[in-house]
Design a protein around this motif. Structure first.
Motif, PDB file in Angstrom:
ATOM      1  N   GLU A 195       0.822  -1.224   0.000  1.00  0.00           N
ATOM      2  CA  GLU A 195       0.000   0.000   0.000  1.00  0.00           C
ATOM      3  C   GLU A 195       0.851   1.268   0.000  1.00  0.00           C
ATOM      4  O   GLU A 195       0.332   2.368  -0.162  1.00  0.00           O
ATOM      5  CB  GLU A 195      -0.907   0.007   1.239  1.00  0.00           C
TER       6      GLU A 195
ATOM      7  N   GLY B  53       2.919   4.164  -1.159  1.00  0.00           N
ATOM      8  CA  GLY B  53       3.299   4.879  -2.371  1.00  0.00           C
ATOM      9  C   GLY B  53       4.642   5.551  -2.130  1.00  0.00           C
ATOM     10  O   GLY B  53       5.312   5.291  -1.135  1.00  0.00           O
ATOM     11  N   SER B  54       5.028   6.435  -3.034  1.00  0.00           N
ATOM     12  CA  SER B  54       6.316   7.105  -2.850  1.00  0.00           C
ATOM     13  C   SER B  54       6.240   8.112  -1.702  1.00  0.00           C
ATOM     14  O   SER B  54       7.251   8.416  -1.075  1.00  0.00           O
ATOM     15  CB  SER B  54       6.726   7.802  -4.146  1.00  0.00           C
TER      16      SER B  54
END
Lengths: 274, 274
Positions: free
Chosen positions: B157, B159-160
């Motif tokens: 889950e 992200g960056s």
């Protein structure tokens, strides 16, 4: 689709940074083989493809089927006319930054062959209740993943006399054995814990439920309790494993159970070769 | 005591039938190293020995300490003056019949070195609540085992922008991040989920709790709720990881949290090298 990387176990293991070892990040199937054909083979492959998709591991049924064909050609002669077991271990691949999976990773597939395990006593086996509680993450229910430490800890309870131990959830419901699903006969109906509660949803269980329903029998998927098993209405408890077959329980935790052969004639591995 | 078998990752992986891959049947430690010394090294080794004993894997502290010394000599120069990460992967060994562990099995130890991961933003990081529920088997609570598929699914889950996601138990209590333990400051006291509820009981967490108590601060080990974190009495949420350190949370699921540097001065990796 990124092509998977194929590894034959006899040539060595997976890379040192494979995520199957690092995090249990993968799946496996053990398939009973007779010559180059497998029992319930398509169900095994379908389960692996479906569960891989749930985990975000990219593999196609065609890739797996091709490998099974190659494995059959490679191993069948080695076992002469004896049945053998094909094991497929599919991992997300090697590397990545910590737990976080890289969506572009090529999965690894490790293939091995081994002799059949000892057959179960057809007149019934001895089992016990496990002291290891079973916890099933709803998101991972039914997936035959490589994260199986609970089953290992429960299997450590097996002595030479016990064929299996039955694990319960935190509510005390009986869920499954370390390597078997459960099916109970009671009041001339069949009861099995629902798939949403299972650690591993076995292919023999699914095949058998369909077969029983097709033949007009009543099958209920609901929690299975200790009183269901020990009560006087119990007509038999069966352990299901696609390699070992349908195994009747003769004794559980010292209590004798009725054993009848009602299911023995239903499952004939030779009829289910593909 | 059966001597462990040592494998250097750069020379290849574990045997194909290693139980770490097959069943997540093992443990790991990741240790922040500076040159040939490790941060909180003895706590890492003590945890691995203690948890190995819980799993019935036979290894001694002396064996592990010897390997760490060898690893320091082998790898320190490669990273010049940069800190690096030593990873120890201890498995029950290779082979055996299915899940059932063989008590006489020689454990395998895989040793690898890698660069430090990117440092966390000292001004605070962004986190979210995970959609993956955390299930902790009471028998395996706190053990940094190789069966970590839940953490992998939660880490997917990320992200960056997100540094971490926080996992909750079936009661909705916040338990831990995928790779971090939680510590909350509220009403001038410290709150952290009790170790019996944890998937992984981190060595930094244990060190920090002891340090805070030694300095006379109030520390409570009790379930941590969402209102604890989002309520107006929250004075800060910290993520604990022995490699990354003590990381303040600036934003959780879009809610800003107070960030103060109260803990930043307590944990100095350089002072904890052994």
């Amino acid at each position: 689709m990124v092509a998977l990387r194929l590894f034959w176990a006899e040539a060595g293991g997976l890379p040192a940074d494979d995520r199957g070892l690092a995090y249990g990040d993968g799946l496996f199937e053990t398939i009973r083989m007779a010559g180059q054909k497998g029992v319930l083979l398509s169900r095994h492959l379908e389960r692996m493809v479906r569960d891989a998709r749930r985990l975000g591991i990219k593999v196609s049924r065609q890739e797996l089927a091709t490998v099974c064909t190659q494995a059959g050609q490679r191993f069948a002669e080695r076992f002469n006319d004896q049945d053998w077991v094909l094991k497929l271990t599919l991992t997300r691949g090697a590397g990545g930054r910590g737990y976080r999976p890289d969506p572009g990773m090529a999965p690894n597939l490790l293939v091995s062959a081994s002799p059949m395990p000892p057959a179960a006593d057809a007149s019934g086996v001895m089992v016990d209740f496990s002291r290891v509680p079973l916890t099933v993450n709803p998101l991972l229910a039914g997936i035959k993943s490589l994260s199986r430490l609970e089953q290992v800890m429960a299997a450590a309870e097996l002595g030479s006399a016990l064929f299996e131990v039955i694990m319960s959830d935190s509510d005390g419901n009986l869920v499954e054995g370390t390597r078997t699903n459960l099916l109970l006969r009671k009041n001339d109906t069949w009861i099995t814990p629902p798939s949403a509660c299972l650690a591993v949803a076995g292919v023999l269980r699914q095949w058998l439920l369909e077969r029983l329903r097709q033949s007009g029998q009543a099958v209920f998927e609901r929690p299975l309790t200790v009183p269901d098993v020990l009560g006087s209405e119990c007509q038999g408890l069966f352990l299901l494993n696609s390699v070992l077959g349908i195994v009747p329980v003769r004794t559980i935790a010292g209590h004798d159970l009725p054993v009848d052969g009602v299911l023995a004639t239903i499952f004939n591995p030779l009829e289910l070769l593909e």
